[in-house]
Design an enzyme around this catalytic site. Sequence first.
Site, mmCIF file in Angstrom:
data_model
loop_
_atom_site.group_PDB
_atom_site.id
_atom_site.type_symbol
_atom_site.label_atom_id
_atom_site.label_comp_id
_atom_site.label_asym_id
_atom_site.label_seq_id
_atom_site.Cartn_x
_atom_site.Cartn_y
_atom_site.Cartn_z
ATOM 1 N N CYS A 50 1.588 2.904 3.493
ATOM 2 C CA CYS A 50 1.738 2.073 4.684
ATOM 3 C C CYS A 50 3.133 2.318 5.250
ATOM 4 O O CYS A 50 4.121 2.288 4.514
ATOM 5 C CB CYS A 50 1.561 0.608 4.313
ATOM 6 S SG CYS A 50 2.152 -0.551 5.562
ATOM 7 N N TYR A 67 0.894 -1.158 0.000
ATOM 8 C CA TYR A 67 0.000 0.000 0.000
ATOM 9 C C TYR A 67 0.929 1.204 0.000
ATOM 10 O O TYR A 67 1.898 1.246 0.768
ATOM 11 C CB TYR A 67 -0.874 0.060 1.249
ATOM 12 C CG TYR A 67 -1.730 -1.160 1.485
ATOM 13 C CD1 TYR A 67 -2.348 -1.823 0.429
ATOM 14 C CD2 TYR A 67 -1.938 -1.628 2.775
ATOM 15 C CE1 TYR A 67 -3.132 -2.943 0.667
ATOM 16 C CE2 TYR A 67 -2.723 -2.735 3.019
ATOM 17 C CZ TYR A 67 -3.313 -3.391 1.965
ATOM 18 O OH TYR A 67 -4.085 -4.488 2.199
ATOM 19 N N PHE A 78 5.138 0.511 6.986
ATOM 20 C CA PHE A 78 6.046 -0.617 6.819
ATOM 21 C C PHE A 78 6.490 -0.746 5.359
ATOM 22 O O PHE A 78 7.656 -1.050 5.085
ATOM 23 C CB PHE A 78 5.377 -1.904 7.306
ATOM 24 C CG PHE A 78 5.000 -1.847 8.760
ATOM 25 C CD1 PHE A 78 5.966 -1.947 9.747
ATOM 26 C CD2 PHE A 78 3.681 -1.658 9.152
ATOM 27 C CE1 PHE A 78 5.637 -1.876 11.093
ATOM 28 C CE2 PHE A 78 3.337 -1.579 10.498
ATOM 29 C CZ PHE A 78 4.313 -1.691 11.466
ATOM 30 N N CYS A 79 5.575 -0.494 4.429
ATOM 31 C CA CYS A 79 5.952 -0.487 3.014
ATOM 32 C C CYS A 79 6.869 0.689 2.717
ATOM 33 O O CYS A 79 7.821 0.570 1.938
ATOM 34 C CB CYS A 79 4.702 -0.402 2.140
ATOM 35 S SG CYS A 79 3.530 -1.757 2.375
#
Length: 364
Positions: A99, A96, A101-102
């Site tokens: 996001c 995403y 973490f992304c």
Amino acid sequence: ERPLSARPQPKMAGAGRVWRVGALLLPPAWRLRAPGRAFGTAAGRRASSVGGRLMLGAAFALGGSAGLCLAARQRLREHSAAELPAGRLQLTLYQYKTCPFCSKVRAFLDYHGLPYEIVEVNPIMRKEIKFSSYRKVPILLANAGSPLQLNDSSVIISAIKTYLISRRNSLEEIVSFYPPVKTVTEKGKEVLEYENKYWLMLDEKETKRVYPVKEVRVEEMKWRKWADDWLVHLISPNVYRTPKEALASFDYIVREGKFGTLEGLFAKYVGAVAMFFVSKMLKKRHQLRDDVREDLYEAVNQWVKAVGKNRLFMGGNQPNLADLAVYGVLRVMEGLEAFDDMMVHTNIQPWYQRMEEVIQKTVT
């Protein structure tokens, strides 16, 4: 994955007990707090099936207690990793767009000048990752001679960094040093955690080259873990702090996201209301102050203090993995009121601008 035979080794100062596997020194497993369960379950049961999927999808895309994962649609063509130039590490990132973490993974890949293709995942149906039993993002498909799936942002970063430094082991073997372990949350939910996720799997010679001083390695791991365990949990309570901010966040989702007209209206207004109340629950869960901005300001100033006045980054003249993690988490708030307030009321701006500049140089 092949089984690993391990035998106890003497303790290393600052690292606790370690185990030797082949030529590598492995740390004990990092036991992280398991992420909380998703909110809105009762509301989802009361909603229609379509509405429930939208609500759960929006909540999933927005990260729930893990932070802001806006369901923005990055308009890039989808390619397979095999289309990247031959002879190089071939990477495809399922994500995403915002996001945290992304964003961490993208910051790492961009800084190291690694080409990769992006597949934007629809946060509601997630058809793009139907091939995977692991149903979260980011997922990185890597091909360094044979195809391999890497899960969990910190595992992805540690494994790829190890591979870049040391070509003694195949990427598949390196990934096997980060085994998934099933754990149970306080509420009885079974989740997967990954052992050794903040540890680079280097031999002694490589370790001395990358970390000339042992304390540098300990510091880097400490702040990478801090970014995952604390900083990321401050995002959602801050971007949904008020009804106005919650609506602005979902307006961005609908404007940039992959929604039909009716779906967009539902996600924008119902989602904004739901996540405003969720933010209050998150504030209580993580024991934040009445004004959650104060916790955000304190956290980023704590980071700036740790970096200090005598170095450009925690890594010195260049960012290390902790710099990239903190930057990746914070930049998902760009364009929102919480980000602007953070820039005005903390000392983060000089460091943040240096991070932007150094990453920009590697991608242009």
